[in-house]
Motif scaffolding. Structure first.
Motif, PDB file in Angstrom:
ATOM      1  N   LYS A   4      54.031 -36.828   0.315  1.00 19.50           N
ATOM      2  CA  LYS A   4      55.470 -36.733   0.081  1.00 19.50           C
ATOM      3  C   LYS A   4      56.184 -36.298   1.353  1.00 19.50           C
ATOM      4  O   LYS A   4      57.182 -36.910   1.757  1.00 19.50           O
ATOM      5  CB  LYS A   4      55.763 -35.744  -1.042  1.00 19.50           C
ATOM      6  N   SER A   5      55.695 -35.251   2.015  1.00 20.57           N
ATOM      7  CA  SER A   5      56.341 -34.778   3.240  1.00 20.57           C
ATOM      8  C   SER A   5      56.391 -35.880   4.286  1.00 20.57           C
ATOM      9  O   SER A   5      57.433 -36.124   4.901  1.00 20.57           O
ATOM     10  CB  SER A   5      55.593 -33.605   3.869  1.00 20.57           C
ATOM     11  N   VAL A  23      61.127 -40.895  -3.880  1.00 21.62           N
ATOM     12  CA  VAL A  23      61.222 -40.218  -2.575  1.00 21.62           C
ATOM     13  C   VAL A  23      61.739 -41.138  -1.465  1.00 21.62           C
ATOM     14  O   VAL A  23      62.514 -40.714  -0.603  1.00 21.62           O
ATOM     15  CB  VAL A  23      59.835 -39.638  -2.185  1.00 21.62           C
ATOM     16  N   TYR A  24      61.341 -42.403  -1.486  1.00 23.03           N
ATOM     17  CA  TYR A  24      61.746 -43.312  -0.399  1.00 23.03           C
ATOM     18  C   TYR A  24      63.268 -43.471  -0.394  1.00 23.03           C
ATOM     19  O   TYR A  24      63.911 -43.417   0.648  1.00 23.03           O
ATOM     20  CB  TYR A  24      61.134 -44.713  -0.537  1.00 23.03           C
ATOM     21  N   GLY A  54      58.665 -38.791   3.657  1.00 25.47           N
ATOM     22  CA  GLY A  54      60.045 -38.361   3.882  1.00 25.47           C
ATOM     23  C   GLY A  54      60.353 -38.159   5.358  1.00 25.47           C
ATOM     24  O   GLY A  54      61.368 -38.618   5.861  1.00 25.47           O
ATOM     25  N   THR A  62      65.140 -39.952   0.476  1.00 25.66           N
ATOM     26  CA  THR A  62      65.082 -39.514   1.883  1.00 25.66           C
ATOM     27  C   THR A  62      65.940 -40.417   2.764  1.00 25.66           C
ATOM     28  O   THR A  62      66.571 -39.937   3.709  1.00 25.66           O
ATOM     29  CB  THR A  62      63.634 -39.466   2.404  1.00 25.66           C
TER      30      THR A  62
END
Ligand SMILES: *Cc1c(COP(=O)(O)O)cnc(C)c1O
Length: 399
Positions: A108-109, A133-134, A112, A137
Motif C-alpha cells: 500500500k505504501s 488506493v490507486y 501510493g 493517491t
C-alpha cells in the motif's frame, strides 16, 4: 497564508467499510439472537507460519546482544532479504537483480508513494473497479485520471483499445476486488502497448501466490518479455504469508527503466526510487525482514501455501454454490475473492441489505470499488472453514 492541498476535497468519502460496519452493527443491535457471518473485509485469519515465527524469535534475540544488535539498516532493505526476493522470483522463472529489489513496509505504501516519481501532466489509467488506493493517491496529487472499464463482457480483464492514450497504467492481477487475472498473452499485449508509448505499467501482484494455473497466469509481470523495460512490480507478504499486521512487502524497480526528460536527458527510475526511499524512508525493521526472508525460503513458502490452499478451498466452496445457482461470478480460483453478479438485477447495496436481513452474511458491495461494480458483490475466502460452510448453506437456501 497557508494553502492546503485542495485536491483532498476531490477525494470521495472513504465510506465503504465504515458503512458496511455501520449497517452490520445496527442489524446486530436490533437482532442480537441472529449470528452474523463476515465474509467482507480482505484480511487474513490464519496466524503466521512456523518458519516465520521461529525467525522472529531468533531475530529478537539478535537485538539482545551487542554483537548481533542492529540499528539503522539500509533503506532499500538488507541484502539477505533482497536476495531472498531474488531467489523467490527465480523460482517463478523471473529474473530480477538485487539492485532492483526494494523492501517496503507493504504494497500500500509503495503503490501510493511511487506517484512521487512522475510529472503532473501524465494520463493515469486506472481500472474500474479496483483497489481504491490507486485512485485516491492520484487524486491527492491532482492527477489526470482516466478510467478503464472492467466489465462482465471483458471478463474484468480490460485490454488496450484503438486510440487509448495513457502514460501510467495500473494493473492489479489477480485483481482485488474481482478475482480476475490476466493471462500471459493478455499481459504481453499490455507490455507491448506500454513500450510503444514509452508509458509505464504499475503492476500490483499482491495476490500472485494464489495463482495455481501457472501455465496460463504469470506470478510476475517479469515473466513477460519486455516488461523489465516498462513495468514496476509491487508485492507483499500480507496475503502470501499473513503479514497484514507484521508489515513487509517488496517493490521491483528494474534498472532498464530509463525514460527521457522533456529536454532529452535520460533518467533512471531505479535511481530516482533509490533517492526517494533514502530520503523519505528508513527501512523495514530488521526483525521483520529477518522473518520475511525465512518466509520466502522454500520451506517458508511451502508452509504459506498450506494456508493458501485452505483459503482456496473456501473459495471453491463458495464458487461451487454460485455455479449451482447459475450465478455469474469471477475469481474463486487463482484468487481469494469471489465476485458475483447480484441476482435479479439488484444494486450492490440493496443486495448487501438483502443478505444481511435474510441470511446474516456480510460481504462487500461492488459499488465501493467503482461504478462498474454497482451490480456486483465481493465475498472473500479468508474466513474459517466452519463459517464459510455455514455461509454457503445460507446462500444456498437464499439464492
Ligand atoms: C491487500 C492488498 C495489498 C497489500 O497491501 P499491504 O500494504 O502490503 O498490506 C496491495 N494491493 C492490493 C490490491 C491489495 O488488496
Amino acid at each position: 497564508m497557508l494553502q492546503l492541498n485542495e485536491n483532498y476535497l476531490n477525494l470521495q468519502q472513504n465510506y465503504l467499510f465504515s458503512e458496511v460496519a455501520h449497517r452490520t452493527n445496527d442489524y446486530i443491535a436490533a437482532h442480537p439472537d441472529k449470528p452474523v457471518i463476515r465474509l467482507g473485509i480482505g484480511d487474513v485469519t490464519k496466524p503466521l507460519t512456523k518458519s516465520t515465527i521461529e525467525a522472529l524469535h531468533e531475530s529478537v534475540e539478535h537485538m539482545a546482544s551487542a554483537e548481533t544488535f542492529k540499528g539503522y539498516g539500509p533503506e532499500q532493505g538488507y541484502d539477505f532479504m533482497r536476495n531472498a526476493v531474488v531467489n523467490y522470483y527465480k523460482r517463478h522463472g523471473a529474473c530480477v537483480d538485487l539492485k532492483e529489489v526494494f523492501i517496503s513496509d507493504g504494497a500500500k505504501s509503495d503503490t501510493g508513494n511511487i506517484t512521487d516519481l512522475f510529472g503532473p501532466d501524465n494520463i493515469v489509467l486506472i481500472p474500474d473497479p479496483v483497489y481504491p488506493v490507486y485512485m485516491d493517491t492520484n487524486t491527492m496529487n491532482g492527477r489526470n485520471i482516466k478510467f478503464l472499464d472492467a466489465t462482465k463482457e471483458n471478463g474484468f480483464t480490460p485490454m488496450p483499445y484503438e486510440g487509448l492514450e495513457a502514460d501510467i497504467i495500473y494493473i492489479c492481477s489477480p485483481n482485488n476486488p474481482t478475482g480476475a487475472a490476466y493471462t500471459k498473452d493478455q499481459l504481453k499485449v499490455w507490455v507491448d502497448y506500454a513500450l510503444s508509448r514509452n508509458a509505464i505499467i504499475l503492476f500490483d501482484a499482491a495476490y500472485e501466490c494464489f495463482i495455481e494455473d501457472d501455465d496460463i497466469y504469470p506470478h510476475s509481470i517479469y515473466q513477460i518479455e519486455g516488461a523489465k523495460k516498462c513495468a514496476i512490480e509491487f508485492c507483499s507478504l500480507s496475503k502470501t504469508a499473513g503479514f497484514t499486521g507484521t508489515r513487509c512487502g517488496y517493490t521491483i524497480v528494474p534498472l532498464d527503466l530509463i525514460y527521457k526528460t522533456s529536454d532529452g536527458t535520460e533518467m533512471s527510475v531505479n535511481s530516482m526510487w533509490t533517492r526517494r526511499q533514502t530520503t523519505k524512508f528508513n527501512g523495514v525493521p530488521y526483525i521483520v525482514q529477518y522473518a520475511a526472508a525465512a518466509t520466502l525460503s522454500e520451506q517458508g513458502i511451502k508452509e504459506c501455501l498450506e494456508n493458501i490452499s485452505y483459503y482456496k478451498e473456501n473459495a471453491r466452496l463458495i464458487a461451487s454454490c454460485l455455479s449451482k445457482k447459475n450465478i455469474t461470478y469471477f475469481g474463486g480460483k487463482n484468487s481469494p475473492y469471489i465476485w458475483f453478479e447480484c441476482p435479479n438485477g439488484m444494486e450492490s447495496w440493496e443486495f448487501f441489505d438483502y443478505m444481511l436481513n435474510e441470511i446474516q452474511v456480510i460481504g462487500t458491495p461492488g459499488a465501493g470499488f467503482g461504478k462498474n461494480g454497482s451490480h456486483f458483490f465481493r465475498l472473500t475466502a479468508f474466513g474459517n472453514r466452519e463459517n464459510t460452510l455455514e455461509a454457503v448453506n445460507r446462500l444456498d437456501s437464499l439464492l
